[in-house]
Write a protein that holds these residues in place. Structure first.
Motif, PDB file in Angstrom:
ATOM      1  N   ARG A 115       0.989  -1.089   0.401  1.00 52.85           N
ATOM      2  CA  ARG A 115      -0.146  -0.299  -0.246  1.00 52.85           C
ATOM      3  C   ARG A 115       1.015   1.710  -0.306  1.00 52.85           C
ATOM      4  NH1 ARG A 115      -2.674  -0.403   5.518  1.00 52.85           N
ATOM      5  NH2 ARG A 115      -0.494  -1.160   5.604  1.00 52.85           N
ATOM      6  N   GLY A 116       2.112   0.818   0.245  1.00 50.34           N
ATOM      7  CA  GLY A 116       3.212   2.016   0.389  1.00 50.34           C
ATOM      8  C   GLY A 116       3.251   2.800   1.703  1.00 50.34           C
ATOM      9  N   VAL A 117       2.918   1.605   2.680  1.00 54.23           N
ATOM     10  CA  VAL A 117       2.405   2.280   4.101  1.00 54.23           C
ATOM     11  C   VAL A 117       4.254   1.433   4.686  1.00 54.23           C
ATOM     12  CG1 VAL A 117       1.624   2.069   6.276  1.00 54.23           C
ATOM     13  CG2 VAL A 117       0.518   2.621   4.309  1.00 54.23           C
ATOM     14  N   VAL A 118       5.089   2.719   5.419  1.00 54.86           N
ATOM     15  CA  VAL A 118       6.185   1.733   6.539  1.00 54.86           C
ATOM     16  C   VAL A 118       4.591   1.312   7.424  1.00 54.86           C
ATOM     17  CG1 VAL A 118       8.220   1.715   8.376  1.00 54.86           C
ATOM     18  CG2 VAL A 118       7.525   3.573   6.243  1.00 54.86           C
ATOM     19  N   ASP A 119       5.201  -0.545   7.354  1.00 56.56           N
ATOM     20  CA  ASP A 119       5.052  -2.056   8.020  1.00 56.56           C
ATOM     21  C   ASP A 119       5.520  -2.207   8.744  1.00 56.56           C
ATOM     22  OD1 ASP A 119       6.218  -2.757   6.492  1.00 56.56           O
ATOM     23  OD2 ASP A 119       4.653  -4.598   6.338  1.00 56.56           O
ATOM     24  N   ARG A 120       7.072  -2.019   8.678  1.00 63.85           N
ATOM     25  CA  ARG A 120       7.902  -3.025   9.880  1.00 63.85           C
ATOM     26  C   ARG A 120       9.307  -1.475   9.950  1.00 63.85           C
ATOM     27  NH1 ARG A 120       9.522  -9.151   7.716  1.00 63.85           N
ATOM     28  NH2 ARG A 120       8.376  -7.879   5.981  1.00 63.85           N
ATOM     29  N   LEU A 121       9.518  -1.568  11.065  1.00 65.68           N
ATOM     30  CA  LEU A 121      10.757  -0.658  11.370  1.00 65.68           C
ATOM     31  C   LEU A 121      11.026  -1.153  12.662  1.00 65.68           C
ATOM     32  CD1 LEU A 121      11.698   2.266  11.003  1.00 65.68           C
ATOM     33  CD2 LEU A 121      10.262   2.717  12.955  1.00 65.68           C
ATOM     34  N   ARG A 122      12.622  -0.692  12.366  1.00 66.41           N
ATOM     35  CA  ARG A 122      13.540  -1.256  13.352  1.00 66.41           C
ATOM     36  C   ARG A 122      14.812  -0.511  13.291  1.00 66.41           C
ATOM     37  NH1 ARG A 122      17.399  -6.847  12.523  1.00 66.41           N
ATOM     38  NH2 ARG A 122      18.588  -6.993  14.138  1.00 66.41           N
ATOM     39  N   LEU A 123      15.073  -0.215  14.603  1.00 70.82           N
ATOM     40  CA  LEU A 123      16.570   0.914  15.008  1.00 70.82           C
ATOM     41  C   LEU A 123      17.699  -0.266  14.984  1.00 70.82           C
ATOM     42  CD1 LEU A 123      14.966   3.243  17.407  1.00 70.82           C
ATOM     43  CD2 LEU A 123      14.790   3.159  15.209  1.00 70.82           C
ATOM     44  N   LEU A 124      18.411  -0.018  14.232  1.00 67.91           N
ATOM     45  CA  LEU A 124      20.118  -0.124  14.258  1.00 67.91           C
ATOM     46  C   LEU A 124      20.864  -0.016  15.376  1.00 67.91           C
ATOM     47  CD1 LEU A 124      20.140  -1.204  10.913  1.00 67.91           C
ATOM     48  CD2 LEU A 124      19.780  -2.456  12.367  1.00 67.91           C
ATOM     49  N   SER A 125      20.190   1.648  15.358  1.00 65.40           N
ATOM     50  CA  SER A 125      21.426   2.584  16.950  1.00 65.40           C
ATOM     51  C   SER A 125      19.942   3.321  17.440  1.00 65.40           C
ATOM     52  CB  SER A 125      22.651   3.028  16.376  1.00 65.40           C
ATOM     53  OG  SER A 125      21.612   3.627  15.089  1.00 65.40           O
ATOM     54  N   THR A 126      20.701   4.238  18.402  1.00 69.35           N
ATOM     55  CA  THR A 126      19.637   5.123  18.883  1.00 69.35           C
ATOM     56  C   THR A 126      20.733   6.429  18.822  1.00 69.35           C
ATOM     57  OG1 THR A 126      19.189   5.388  21.052  1.00 69.35           O
ATOM     58  CG2 THR A 126      21.534   4.469  21.263  1.00 69.35           C
ATOM     59  N   THR A 127      20.064   7.319  18.975  1.00 67.47           N
ATOM     60  CA  THR A 127      19.859   8.784  18.434  1.00 67.47           C
ATOM     61  C   THR A 127      20.416   9.034  20.484  1.00 67.47           C
ATOM     62  OG1 THR A 127      17.639   9.115  20.100  1.00 67.47           O
ATOM     63  CG2 THR A 127      17.696   9.300  17.095  1.00 67.47           C
ATOM     64  N   GLY A 128      20.632   8.085  21.319  1.00 68.10           N
ATOM     65  CA  GLY A 128      21.292   8.390  22.882  1.00 68.10           C
ATOM     66  C   GLY A 128      19.537   9.269  23.827  1.00 68.10           C
ATOM     67  N   VAL A 129      18.597   8.757  23.408  1.00 69.46           N
ATOM     68  CA  VAL A 129      17.756  10.028  24.016  1.00 69.46           C
ATOM     69  C   VAL A 129      16.429   8.546  23.679  1.00 69.46           C
ATOM     70  CG1 VAL A 129      16.411  11.733  24.713  1.00 69.46           C
ATOM     71  CG2 VAL A 129      18.899  12.252  24.306  1.00 69.46           C
ATOM     72  N   SER A 130      15.928   7.934  25.039  1.00 69.63           N
ATOM     73  CA  SER A 130      14.932   6.891  24.912  1.00 69.63           C
ATOM     74  C   SER A 130      13.677   7.464  23.820  1.00 69.63           C
ATOM     75  CB  SER A 130      14.813   6.296  25.691  1.00 69.63           C
ATOM     76  OG  SER A 130      14.766   6.971  27.203  1.00 69.63           O
ATOM     77  N   ASP A 131      13.815   8.331  24.992  1.00 67.08           N
ATOM     78  CA  ASP A 131      12.264   9.000  24.497  1.00 67.08           C
ATOM     79  C   ASP A 131      11.834   9.524  22.901  1.00 67.08           C
ATOM     80  OD1 ASP A 131      10.955   8.396  26.727  1.00 67.08           O
ATOM     81  OD2 ASP A 131      11.886  11.046  27.232  1.00 67.08           O
ATOM     82  N   ARG A 132      12.979  10.058  22.404  1.00 61.02           N
ATOM     83  CA  ARG A 132      13.800  10.656  21.247  1.00 61.02           C
ATOM     84  C   ARG A 132      13.680   8.773  20.163  1.00 61.02           C
ATOM     85  NH1 ARG A 132      17.472  14.366  20.247  1.00 61.02           N
ATOM     86  NH2 ARG A 132      19.158  13.026  20.188  1.00 61.02           N
ATOM     87  N   ASP A 133      13.427   8.396  20.635  1.00 60.34           N
ATOM     88  CA  ASP A 133      14.247   6.695  20.212  1.00 60.34           C
ATOM     89  C   ASP A 133      12.384   6.357  19.591  1.00 60.34           C
ATOM     90  OD1 ASP A 133      16.486   6.784  19.782  1.00 60.34           O
ATOM     91  OD2 ASP A 133      17.238   5.885  21.286  1.00 60.34           O
ATOM     92  N   ALA A 134      11.296   6.385  20.966  1.00 55.99           N
ATOM     93  CA  ALA A 134      10.426   5.963  20.558  1.00 55.99           C
ATOM     94  C   ALA A 134       9.593   6.632  20.009  1.00 55.99           C
ATOM     95  CB  ALA A 134       9.838   5.692  22.560  1.00 55.99           C
ATOM     96  N   ALA A 135       9.557   7.994  20.117  1.00 57.16           N
ATOM     97  CA  ALA A 135       8.985   8.948  19.491  1.00 57.16           C
ATOM     98  C   ALA A 135       9.291   9.273  17.685  1.00 57.16           C
ATOM     99  CB  ALA A 135       8.716  10.579  19.769  1.00 57.16           C
ATOM    100  N   ILE A 136      10.395   8.911  17.550  1.00 55.72           N
ATOM    101  CA  ILE A 136      10.798   8.491  16.376  1.00 55.72           C
ATOM    102  C   ILE A 136       9.816   7.011  15.697  1.00 55.72           C
ATOM    103  CG2 ILE A 136      12.483   7.788  14.017  1.00 55.72           C
ATOM    104  CD1 ILE A 136      14.278   9.522  15.963  1.00 55.72           C
ATOM    105  N   GLN A 137       9.963   6.380  15.790  1.00 58.49           N
ATOM    106  CA  GLN A 137       9.033   4.608  15.794  1.00 58.49           C
ATOM    107  C   GLN A 137       7.638   5.616  15.707  1.00 58.49           C
ATOM    108  OE1 GLN A 137      11.446   1.121  17.868  1.00 58.49           O
ATOM    109  NE2 GLN A 137      11.873   2.614  18.605  1.00 58.49           N
ATOM    110  N   ILE A 138       7.343   5.577  16.585  1.00 53.25           N
ATOM    111  CA  ILE A 138       5.819   5.770  16.597  1.00 53.25           C
ATOM    112  C   ILE A 138       5.516   7.130  15.884  1.00 53.25           C
ATOM    113  CG2 ILE A 138       3.662   7.440  17.773  1.00 53.25           C
ATOM    114  CD1 ILE A 138       4.946   6.504  20.457  1.00 53.25           C
ATOM    115  N   ARG A 139       6.421   8.088  14.976  1.00 51.50           N
ATOM    116  CA  ARG A 139       6.151   9.221  13.835  1.00 51.50           C
ATOM    117  C   ARG A 139       6.169   7.903  12.673  1.00 51.50           C
ATOM    118  NH1 ARG A 139       5.332  13.841  14.552  1.00 51.50           N
ATOM    119  NH2 ARG A 139       4.846  14.395  13.197  1.00 51.50           N
ATOM    120  N   LEU A 140       6.884   6.785  12.952  1.00 52.21           N
ATOM    121  CA  LEU A 140       7.697   6.279  11.207  1.00 52.21           C
ATOM    122  C   LEU A 140       6.640   5.211  10.857  1.00 52.21           C
ATOM    123  CD1 LEU A 140      11.499   6.878  11.227  1.00 52.21           C
ATOM    124  CD2 LEU A 140       9.374   8.257   9.926  1.00 52.21           C
ATOM    125  N   ARG A 141       6.286   4.022  12.018  1.00 46.10           N
ATOM    126  CA  ARG A 141       5.485   3.692  11.850  1.00 46.10           C
ATOM    127  C   ARG A 141       4.290   3.470  11.414  1.00 46.10           C
ATOM    128  NH1 ARG A 141       7.035   0.165  15.374  1.00 46.10           N
ATOM    129  NH2 ARG A 141       8.385  -1.023  15.372  1.00 46.10           N
TER     130      ARG A 141
END
Length: 230
Positions: free
Chosen positions: A161-187
């Motif tokens: 459908r052209g939708v990001v259905d799976r996402l996996r971080l290979l590293s971290t931004t160094g801020v756990s809340d930001r990592d989580a926010a990025i995953q929420i926005r991109l998934r």
């Protein structure tokens, strides 16, 4: 936005500078410091989780290829190196026995296989640009996830459908809340069109901080690309 290495094939780390040997004299020390010396010697851009950087490296002394030196440095650390691009390497927990991931993976990401596509494949590169614009729009739309001050490597899969259905971080931004926010926005992010059937997935995306070789266009993305700027 500082993106790099979008949809490059992650492969076992290879010589990035020359097939000829490089002289190394790096003592056993905190891995983050050893990586800094290695990066200076090879010209490779290394991404490593802050927690992994606290591990103890092995000494590397002598003439080695870039691959041999990095493998020697990581010996016994439980970590492995994978290329994100020709000049960028991600260091992560090894998938072999004894390695444990530093970041918990969502259930739908555990079965993701590494893939990518070769440079020069125009159709694939064109779609990668489309993905990049979509990522740019949604990450720039939040002050918490706005790129430019952090590094992050990730894999993502786009469905039919052209939708990001799976996402996996290979590293971290160094801020756990930001990592989580990025995953929420991109998934669940809509790219706008389905990927070419021939596109190998998941794609690899490397976000870089502002600096040489990076680019930023959050201003053009606009505050309302995927929601108003908080």
């Amino acid at each position: 936005m500082p993106f790099a290495a979008l949809a490059q094939r992650p492969a076992p780390v290879a010589v990035a500078t020359s097939a000829a040997g490089i002289e190394f004299d790096i003592a056993a020390q905190r891995l983050g410091d050893a990586i800094a010396a290695y990066s200076k010697a090879t010209g490779l851009d290394i991404l490593i989780d802050g927690a992994h950087a606290q591990r103890l490296s092995a000494a590397v002394r002598g003439t080695f290829s870039a691959m041999e030196a990095l493998e020697a440095m990581l010996a016994g650390t439980g970590l492995e190196a994978r290329h994100a691009s020709a000049t960028s390497v991600v260091i992560r927990a090894s998938r072999t026995a004894g390695g444990t991931a530093s970041l918990p993976l969502p259930p739908d990401a555990e079965g993701m296989e590494e893939s990518g596509f070769k440079e020069g494949e125009v159709l694939h590169q064109s779609y990668a640009a489309l993905v990049q614009r979509a990522l740019n729009g949604t990450l720039c739309a939040s002050t918490q996830t706005r790129p430019g001050s952090y590094r992050l490597a990730m894999q993502l899969h786009v469905d039919t459908r052209g939708v990001v259905d799976r996402l996996r971080l290979l590293s971290t931004t160094g801020v756990s809340d930001r990592d989580a926010a990025i995953q929420i926005r991109l998934r669940g992010l809509s790219v706008g069109s389905p990927p070419p059937p021939s596109l190998p997935q998941p794609m690899v995306v490397l976000l870089l901080p502002e600096g040489p070789g990076a680019w930023s266009d959050c201003a053009q993305a606009g505050a309302d690309a995927n929601g108003r700027m908080p």
